[in-house]
Scaffold this motif. Structure first.
Motif: not given
Length: 252
Positions: A204-220
């Motif tokens: 997701a990152g921090e500061g001005g380059g952040g993307t506020p939503v992520t998806v965790i995939r293939d974790w159990s």
């Protein structure tokens, strides 16, 4: 395991439907986990504020004066008042403010943010991140973690932590299982929502380059017992007890 940043999200504003914005930009699978930064949850809920909204009381003024004297950096008493009002208790009030939020999280400045807040001075944490996670979980039909960045005792720097979650337990409980030598584990409880929030924060990152939503995939989660205990109460938190019992001596 794969961590995917949800692309193309706009600047979030009060009243925005976060679940719809996410669902429109990525096809979710049933075993995905969505991690949402608390900042956008707060923005959608209108949790912005101006310093002028907080009239500092005597305690806030005393705290601001003491921090200013100790650090040499001016502390705005209005900000101290905002922290007081957003807290259930102050664990430490010098040389910085360490607060317990009303939902149990202990963090600097009650998690109040001053970055990436257009048209406002302050961004407050969600009032109830667990309820926010539950609403997103019901809308998206996958587990959801609401995350924030936070420092920890004995460590430099910050990392992602969970402040709310729904659709999955907070921890994997390994107690009663055996290690490779057959010894029974007696204390290991793995805070998986924190670990997934930290993994998300790398992408997701921090500061001005952040993307506020992520998806965790293939974790159990695996075949383990689960627990929803994440925030220690005071009786079980020796660090918090020591801090609350300690008085900072101002030698000036």
């Amino acid at each position: 395991m794969e961590v995917i940043a949800v692309p193309g999200l706009p600047e979030i504003r009060p009243g925005d439907d976060l679940a719809a914005l996410v669902a429109d930009r990525i096809d979710l699978r049933p075993d995905d986990v969505v991690v949402v930064a608390s900042t956008v949850v707060s923005k959608a809920a209108g949790r912005t504020a101006s310093l002028s909204d907080f009239e500092p009381g005597e305690r806030a003024r005393e705290i601001a004066d003491r921090i200013t004297a100790l650090t040499g950096e001016a502390k705005d008493p209005r900000f101290a008042q905002a922290v007081i009002e957003e807290s259930e208790a102050l664990v430490l009030d010098a040389p910085f403010l360490l607060a317990k939020t009303r939902f149990g999280h202990v963090t600097v400045n009650a998690g109040i943010d001053r970055s990436n807040v257009p048209e406002a001075d302050l961004l407050l944490l969600p009032e109830d991140p667990g309820a926010s996670a539950q609403a997103l979980h019901e809308a998206l039909d996958v587990p959801v973690i609401v995350s924030d960045t936070s420092g920890r005792p004995f460590r430099h720097g910050q990392r992602g932590v969970a402040v709310g979650w729904a659709g999955m337990p907070a921890s994997r409980d390994w107690r009663g299982e055996a290690d490779r030598d057959g010894r029974e584990l007696g204390v290991t409880v793995q805070a998986v929502v924190d670990e997934l929030a930290a993994a998300s924060n790398l992408v997701a990152g921090e500061g001005g380059g952040g993307t506020p939503v992520t998806v965790i995939r293939d974790w159990s989660f695996g075949d383990h017992a689960g627990s929803d205990e994440l925030f220690r109460d005071r009786e079980a938190d020796l660090v918090r007890q020591a801090l609350e019992d300690w008085t900072y001596e101002d030698d000036s």
